[in-house]
Design an enzyme around this catalytic site. Structure first.
Site, PDB file in Angstrom:
ATOM      1  N   HIS A  12       1.495   3.807   6.409  1.00 37.68           N
ATOM      2  CA  HIS A  12       0.510   4.013   5.342  1.00 37.68           C
ATOM      3  C   HIS A  12      -0.397   2.790   5.313  1.00 37.68           C
ATOM      4  O   HIS A  12       0.044   1.692   4.989  1.00 37.68           O
ATOM      5  CB  HIS A  12       1.195   4.221   3.993  1.00 37.68           C
ATOM      6  CG  HIS A  12       0.207   4.244   2.862  1.00 37.68           C
ATOM      7  ND1 HIS A  12      -0.859   5.116   2.849  1.00 37.68           N
ATOM      8  CD2 HIS A  12       0.091   3.481   1.746  1.00 37.68           C
ATOM      9  CE1 HIS A  12      -1.581   4.882   1.753  1.00 37.68           C
ATOM     10  NE2 HIS A  12      -1.035   3.897   1.086  1.00 37.68           N
ATOM     11  N   ASP A  14      -3.313   0.904   3.795  1.00 39.06           N
ATOM     12  CA  ASP A  14      -4.349   0.527   2.835  1.00 39.06           C
ATOM     13  C   ASP A  14      -5.273  -0.427   3.582  1.00 39.06           C
ATOM     14  O   ASP A  14      -4.831  -1.482   4.038  1.00 39.06           O
ATOM     15  CB  ASP A  14      -3.709  -0.177   1.632  1.00 39.06           C
ATOM     16  CG  ASP A  14      -2.642   0.710   0.990  1.00 39.06           C
ATOM     17  OD1 ASP A  14      -2.993   1.809   0.555  1.00 39.06           O
ATOM     18  OD2 ASP A  14      -1.459   0.302   0.963  1.00 39.06           O
ATOM     19  N   ASP A 125      -0.018   8.231  -1.404  1.00 39.48           N
ATOM     20  CA  ASP A 125       0.104   7.146  -2.386  1.00 39.48           C
ATOM     21  C   ASP A 125      -0.820   7.373  -3.577  1.00 39.48           C
ATOM     22  O   ASP A 125      -0.848   6.563  -4.491  1.00 39.48           O
ATOM     23  CB  ASP A 125      -0.280   5.830  -1.670  1.00 39.48           C
ATOM     24  CG  ASP A 125       0.166   4.604  -2.436  1.00 39.48           C
ATOM     25  OD1 ASP A 125       1.022   4.750  -3.333  1.00 39.48           O
ATOM     26  OD2 ASP A 125      -0.333   3.497  -2.143  1.00 39.48           O
ATOM     27  N   HIS A 351      -7.728   4.123  -2.641  1.00 31.72           N
ATOM     28  CA  HIS A 351      -7.092   3.919  -3.953  1.00 31.72           C
ATOM     29  C   HIS A 351      -6.959   2.450  -4.327  1.00 31.72           C
ATOM     30  O   HIS A 351      -7.159   2.108  -5.485  1.00 31.72           O
ATOM     31  CB  HIS A 351      -5.751   4.657  -4.049  1.00 31.72           C
ATOM     32  CG  HIS A 351      -4.848   4.492  -2.871  1.00 31.72           C
ATOM     33  ND1 HIS A 351      -4.982   5.257  -1.741  1.00 31.72           N
ATOM     34  CD2 HIS A 351      -3.821   3.662  -2.636  1.00 31.72           C
ATOM     35  CE1 HIS A 351      -4.052   4.891  -0.868  1.00 31.72           C
ATOM     36  NE2 HIS A 351      -3.347   3.929  -1.383  1.00 31.72           N
TER      37      HIS A 351
HETATM   38 ZN   LIG Z   1      -1.679   2.879  -0.652  1.00 33.43          ZN
END
Ligand SMILES: [Zn+2]
Length: 899
Positions: A12, A14, A125, A351
């Site tokens: 994941h 980010d 997420d 996010h």
């Molecule tokens: Zn995230």
């Protein structure tokens, strides 16, 4: 029956979070290089890798390794590397409806071009998801969504659930939109890391799998178990083939498979139970204790949300429709530039980015991205509008007149005060020595003017303070052209500007006075009034507002409230001890700024004494990583003054007053809100969300422990009983709370915290938002609710201005007043107008905010054929003239424009 353990390798990613973008990218490059190496090794058993559902990661990689583009493309075609369907993993509630669609459209087109699109609505997420997501996915041909938050899994023991809301016995469920569209929902009940770092060693593997298999089976409705082999920024586990070998030897009842989402969902769908729990609408963790919803990211670093709202409005409500007008007039559409602007903006929508829950470097970089988007949008709109104005016939401009075109890029007719700088006279440096021009223009007497529209109707106006200013033109075919201009501010009431259209006005010399028109003298400086509302201000800045049509009034709205906040960027936690400090009863200092026929502007100032910060306990708690819920810190004894300056504007035609608050924030660890005690006693309220005006309860579910019960809004929140209501439209203020006492709407205008939160201590001093901060909103009164009264039309138009363009006198093929798309309907919300991404049809989108059917009639000209399209701009029905729009349906029409 033998069970299958599907192991999906992923990371994941980010793009920016506890490290700034470039630092996270350094590690991402390593991950990608390792992956490519792994796949390239001969005889390697490593099957596939899920690249986190976002295509932007490939752009990040190719910027450093352009030479690997073909290799990566091949891996995608071979389905070893899975990408899409999104461009970024956006926050669902803090980005607009259109931004959510574009993120999907751009992501799917990108993935398609690389060779294969992952057809899973991936929200691993995401901090809660809007209720219309199943409809969006369904329209995009996606049947399955996977998410990590929003629903509480209850496990096998509760197979017959009597609480259908946001609770599911299984990790698999049916997720349904208000229009009835549904997808298969897969909840990462044990998070998207439940198969992370799988041991190869037999003993370790036994301990791992005994535990993990049991956890997965607790929620799985079938014999197909999902294990997510990865976590946040997880490096590649190359030993997965060996780990699978170990596991297979240990557990003969299970098949262990290095899988992909395609393979997993195919297998899952074959064995799903007939009846699954149906979850309806928004996923917002409402059946939890309320301490981990992350909802207060809506108020972390509000300046970012304001930037975002301005940029989104600029692109989707002004630039795109304007370019579509240009296409209908001239046949050209700068599609690539528009896509580039969108991609640049979407890079601020992940996010951890738009939520304001990263380290300071991240958000500093976001501001420069927003600045770039706004520069692109401004020059684009200026040039497109100027070109369009050249196609409008202004050859009949009265002698000596100045023509200008007022454009309405929205889907609703507009009546609005337009304020525009007009160049009354220009002298180019080529016409006179530049040193002589300013004096020449200053001394030159200007004629008096009148303002007429293209029907010859005289229009009331104000023309104030001509000044001499430097300017320049940048022609297409010549060197830059500097000039001085005698420039004045023109204000007038533009009436009935057609939706998707424009109207031409002329400023014409006439024996009429240049002086501002006077209206009757003010009765009392603390009152303001137009044709719709009357306001009376009290000493403390609160006001009574009366709807002139019904005579109904709300009293003492607009109290400011300050509370200590010892939480973090994700969650608000009220400081112990102090109760809220408010402006109630504190006299404000008033100034009347302007009172004319077109507008009244009133200003008032408060000085509010509040604690300078939290007490010393907070620092101790931060360093000890005490979770926000457990914090005991209070506010400091030392006080400081923050100044609050409020500017109230009421113009002709405005349905309610508009407010701009200037906060000189000199305090830390606190939250400031504006309160609207409406006195309405209701169980529910309404808020603008993604393609939905959603109804939410005023009080939480029984499990909720958090004393704060905040929610997200897009553009407005509304409270009403069956007779009357108040809607507060905002500009990038996304957090509100409904306080049952006095039926109060509380809108957060500032939140000051100093740490990220989550898995460690990350100081973020800039999240205190010190110095000058601003907040803007409009208060709208209506009968009944925001839907029945159609007050949403005004709320959606708040901060979407008309565009006025001064142009030359020329012939043109378009008439003085024109509407590019005619549409008729009773109650749809307009969302977008543009030219399609991959073909040349004009695409217009609306949604039905109500539960009942609506009819829609639309045409671009008499013989234009339209068709219904998916949100991916693919034709789904044959040509029609009249469309039946289902309750809560998102409807997109394509117009084939014959030229
Ligand atoms: Zn995230």
């Amino acid at each position: 029956m033998k069970k299958t353990a599907h192991i999906i390798s992923h990371s994941h990613w980010d793009r920016e979070w506890y490290l700034p973008f470039e630092k996270h990218r350094y590690y991402f490059i390593k991950l990608m290089n390792n992956l490519i190496d792994e796949f390239e090794q001969e005889g390697n058993q490593f099957q596939s890798f899920h690249l986190d559902g976002q295509t932007v990661l490939l752009e990040d990689y190719f910027a450093v390794h352009p030479e690997n583009r073909e290799k990566v493309k091949q891996l995608i075609e071979e389905k070893k590397l899975t990408i899409g369907p999104w461009y970024v993993l956006q926050d669902a509630f803090l980005t607009s409806s259109e931004a959510n669609v574009r993120n999907l459209l751009i992501g799917m087109n990108d993935a398609k071009a690389y060779g294969h699109v992952s057809k899973i609505g991936y929200f691993p997420d995401t901090f809660g998801i809007y209720g219309q997501a199943p409809q969006l996915l369904k329209q995009a041909g996606i049947e399955t969504a996977a998410f990590g938050r929003g629903v509480k899994p209850t496990g096998f023991n509760n197979t017959v659930s009597d609480t259908p809301n946001f609770e599911s016995p299984f990790s698999e469920m049916i997720w349904k939109s208000p229009d009835g569209s549904s997808v298969l929902g897969i909840l990462f009940a044990n998070w998207y890391s439940n198969g992370n770092e799988i041991p190869v060693d037999e003993e370790e593997a036994r301990v791992f799998w005994n535990h993990k298999l049991q956890d997965a089976e607790k929620y799985a409705s079938t014999n197909q178990l999902l294990f997510m082999n990865g976590c946040d920024h997880q490096p590649l586990q190359k030993t997965i083939p060996e780990a699978i070998e170990t596991a297979s030897a240990l557990y003969s009842d299970y098949t262990f498979k290095h899988s992909s989402f395609d393979e997993y969902t195919d297998a899952l769908k074959k064995v799903l139970p007939e009846k699954l729990q149906v979850i309806e609408g928004e996923l917002r963790n409402q059946r939890t204790d309320g301490w981990s919803t992350l909802v207060n990211t809506a108020s972390a670093r509000i300046y970012l949300k304001q930037w975002n709202n301005r940029c989104q409005t600029l692109l989707e409500k002004i630039a795109e429709p304007l370019a579509a007008f240009g296409y209908l007039a001239n046949g050209t559409y700068p599609r690539e530039y528009i896509r580039f602007m969108w991609k640049s903006l979407l890079k601020n929508h992940p996010h951890d980015s738009i939520c304001g829950c990263s380290v300071d470097e991240v958000h500093r970089e976001m501001v420069t991205r927003f600045e770039r988007v706004s520069q692109m949008g401004e020059v684009f709109v200026q040039e497109q509008a100027a070109e369009l104005a050249l196609t409008v016939d202004t050859s009949k401009t009265p002698d000596g007149g100045i023509p200008f075109v007022v454009m309405n890029t929205t889907g609703w007719n507009k009546n609005e005060v337009v304020t525009k700088l007009v160049d009354l006279e220009k002298v180019y440096f080529s016409q006179m020595h530049f040193e002589e021009i300013p004096a020449y223009l200053r001394d030159k007497e200007m004629p008096a003017y009148k303002l007429v529209d293209d029907q010859g109707q005289t229009v009331e106006f104000q023309l104030v303070s001509p000044t001499v200013e430097f300017g320049y033109d940048l022609p297409d075919d010549k060197f830059r052209q500097p000039f001085f201009a005698k420039r004045a501010t023109l204000s007038f009431y533009a009436e009935e500007i057609p939706s998707f259209g424009y109207k031409t006005y002329y400023l014409v010399p006439e024996g009429h006075s240049l002086v501002q028109q006077q209206i009757k003298a003010p009765v009392n400086d603390l009152e303001m009034e137009n044709e719709f509302v009357h306001l009376l201000f009290h000493e403390d800045g609160t006001y009574d507002v009366t709807d002139k049509k019904t005579g109904k009034a709300f009293h003492r709205l607009g109290i400011y409230e300050d509370t200590g906040d010892v939480g973090n960027e994700y969650m608000f936690k009220e400081a112990k001890g102090y109760s809220a400090i408010t402006t109630k009863g504190i006299p404000a200092e008033f100034t009347l700024v302007e009172r004319s026929a077109l507008r009244t502007v009133l200003e008032f100032k408060h000085t509010l004494s509040i604690p300078v910060s939290a007490d010393e306990q907070l620092d101790v708690e931060r360093h000890k990583l005490i979770w926000h819920k457990e914090r005991e810190a209070g506010r400091a004894n030392e006080m400081t003054a923050i100044s609050l300056r409020t500017v109230v504007t009421l113009e002709k035609g405005m349905k309610g007053p508009a407010f701009k608050l200037f906060i000189n924030n000199q305090a830390t660890d606190h939250r400031l809100r504006v309160l609207f005690p409406t006195g309405l006693q209701t169980e529910t309220h309404q808020a603008d969300s993604i393609f939905e005006i959603v109804t939410r309860p005023n009080t939480p579910e029984k499990e909720w422990e958090n004393s704060s019960f905040c929610h997200h809004q897009q553009r407005f929140v509304s409270l009403s009983d069956d007779k009357m209501g108040v809607t507060v439209a905002t500009d990038g203020l996304h957090e509100y709370e409904i306080l049952q006492k006095d039926g109060t709407i509380a809108v957060t205008v500032l939140r000051s915290v100093a740490e990220l939160g989550d898995w460690g201590y990350f100081p973020t001093p800039e999240a205190q938002c010190l110095g000058l901060q601003t907040a803007e909103w409009q208060v709208l009164l209506h009968q009944k609710d925001v839907l029945a009264s159609k007050a949403y039309v005004d709320a959606y138009q708040y901060k979407v201005p008309l565009l006025a363009i001064q142009t030359s006198i020329h012939e043109g093929k378009l008439p003085g007043t024109h509407q590019f798309v005619n549409w008729e309907t009773n109650g749809l919300v307009w969302s977008s107008m543009r030219v399609a991404e991959e073909q040349d049809d004009v695409i217009v989108r609306w949604f039905n905010p109500a539960g009942q059917k609506e009819m829609l009639k639309a045409a671009i000209h008499d013989d234009a054929r339209s068709y219904k399209s998916s949100i991916l701009e693919e034709k789904t029905t044959d040509s029609k003239n009249l469309y039946e729009v289902e309750g809560h349906e998102i409807i997109t029409l394509g117009f084939h424009h014959k030229r």
